[in-house]
Scaffold this active site. Structure first.
Site, mmCIF file in Angstrom:
data_model
loop_
_atom_site.group_PDB
_atom_site.id
_atom_site.type_symbol
_atom_site.label_atom_id
_atom_site.label_comp_id
_atom_site.label_asym_id
_atom_site.label_seq_id
_atom_site.Cartn_x
_atom_site.Cartn_y
_atom_site.Cartn_z
ATOM 1 C CE1 TYR A 126 -2.857 -15.216 0.345
ATOM 2 C CE2 TYR A 126 -0.591 -14.882 1.208
ATOM 3 C CZ TYR A 126 -1.705 -14.798 0.191
ATOM 4 O OH TYR A 126 -1.417 -13.889 -0.885
ATOM 5 C CE LYS A 143 11.396 -4.331 5.645
ATOM 6 N NZ LYS A 143 12.034 -3.562 4.938
ATOM 7 C CG ASP A 202 12.187 -2.671 1.259
ATOM 8 O OD1 ASP A 202 12.529 -3.652 1.415
ATOM 9 O OD2 ASP A 202 12.495 -1.806 2.036
ATOM 10 C CG ASP A 239 -0.505 -13.530 -3.793
ATOM 11 O OD1 ASP A 239 -0.601 -13.932 -5.160
ATOM 12 O OD2 ASP A 239 -1.581 -13.708 -3.314
ATOM 13 C CG ASP A 270 -0.453 -10.934 -8.732
ATOM 14 O OD1 ASP A 270 -0.237 -12.051 -9.318
ATOM 15 O OD2 ASP A 270 -1.353 -10.691 -8.140
#
Length: 359
Positions: free
Chosen positions: A133, A187, A220, A244, A248
């Protein structure tokens, strides 16, 4: 009566509507449980920009710091002018200023909606103060820049301190849940140093909780697993951007982003915030679903109860959740996004009625 001082910030778009709906529920809680709440309001977003030249004045940040909790309506920060012209993201400013390092986002399938497929009951614990961010990882200036017109670079900050405390928050939450299971999402096969540091701290905290189950999943793969079998997961801990996106996804799998509660919490402050955006296309039409913000405020009341600031807050929070469940069972009170014929107001009134019945 203990009381608590809450700062309410309406925001943009549907913000004023869902904040008004949330206040209806808060008023019912206040009367039913004797909360003695002290509610204050301040301007942010476009109205503050017009009046003060900035979307979040310093006085609002000071008021938030002085309050026991903050209720933040959604904001249209993508439509704001550049930061140099006052277009700050109020959510990002408050998360940084109050050090709200943990974004707690539950996703649970409401029984009343009768959704097909596998049930969801998990919580995403998202690091909230750094990562990719751009407004949260530099001492001065954004974490994105363009050395020439054809190249854009972004910096991701991952610190040991932030990783440690978000891992501790996730394991503390898992201690309170029946499944007692934490999954770290990363990751590290590509981002070996930064996500590797995140995993180091998660593993260290896991070693301090040998009674909890701990595993690790690539980001992933996690997106695929959540769609296929969300019941495998309980508490998901991860860095800012992964969290984030995954939260969602989990919210939609559990029914709707409009149902998803979200609490931004730190050591000394907490802020309830709907997980969705400001939806200006439906503003003023009575169609907005207020449940996400109402559920977020229930989380805030429970957080205040855990700290001893508002002992009655836990019972009020449970009553709100019961009221939400009852309201969702009736298509006449559900908003159109949930296949109902109700309005923002009718849904809020139904939740408030449920609170009064639960008292």
């Amino acid at each position: 009566m203990s009381g608590a001082r809450l700062l309410i910030l309406e925001g943009d778009g549907i913000g004023p509507e869902i904040v008004a709906a949330t206040r209806t529920v808060l008023d019912a809680c206040d009367a039913a449980y004797g909360l003695a709440l002290r509610l204050e309001t301040a301007e942010i977003g476009f109205s503050a920009l017009d009046a003060h030249g900035t979307t979040i004045p310093d006085t609002v940040v000071a008021a938030a710091r002085a309050a026991d909790g903050v209720i933040l309506g959604p904001v249209s920060h993508n439509d704001y002018p550049p930061v140099a012209k006052g277009g700050l993201n109020p959510s990002g400013v408050l998360r940084k200023s109050l050090d709200l390092y943990a974004n707690i986002r539950p996703a649970r399938t409401p029984e009343a909606l009768g959704l097909p497929g596998r049930a969801v009951d998990l919580v995403t614990v998202r690091e909230n103060t750094e990562g990719f961010y751009a407004d949260r990882n530099m001492f001065e200036g954004p974490g994105e820049f363009r050395p020439d017109p054809d190249i854009a670079l972004a910096i991701r900050k991952i610190s040991r301190r932030a990783c440690r405390r978000i891992a501790e928050a996730a394991f503390a939450l898992a201690e309170t849940r029946p499944a007692r299971h934490v999954t770290a999402v990363h990751k590290a096969n590509v981002l070996r140093i930064s996500d590797g540091l995140f995993l180091e701290e998660c593993r260290a905290v896991a070693a301090d909780h040998p009674d909890l189950r701990y595993d690790e999943v690539l980001i992933d793969a996690m997106a695929a697993h959540l769609v296929r079998d969300p019941g495998r997961y309980d508490v998901i801990v991860t860095t800012n951007m992964y969290g984030d996106i995954l939260s969602d996804l989990a919210a939609e799998l559990s029914g709707s982003l409009g149902l998803a509660g979200s609490l931004n919490a730190g050591a000394d402050h907490a802020m309830a915030q709907a997980q969705h955006g400001s939806a200006p296309d439906i503003a003023g039409q009575g169609k907005a679903n207020p449940v996400s913000l109402i559920a977020s405020v229930a989380m805030l009341l429970d957080w205040l109860a855990q700290r001893g600031t508002l002992p009655e807050g836990a019972a009020a929070a449970a009553a709100i959740q019961a009221g939400i469940a009852a309201a969702l069972a009736d298509s006449a009170t559900r908003t159109p996004d949930l296949g109902g014929t109700g309005t923002t107001t009718t849904l809020a009134d139904a939740v408030a009625d449920g609170v009064r019945r639960a008292a």
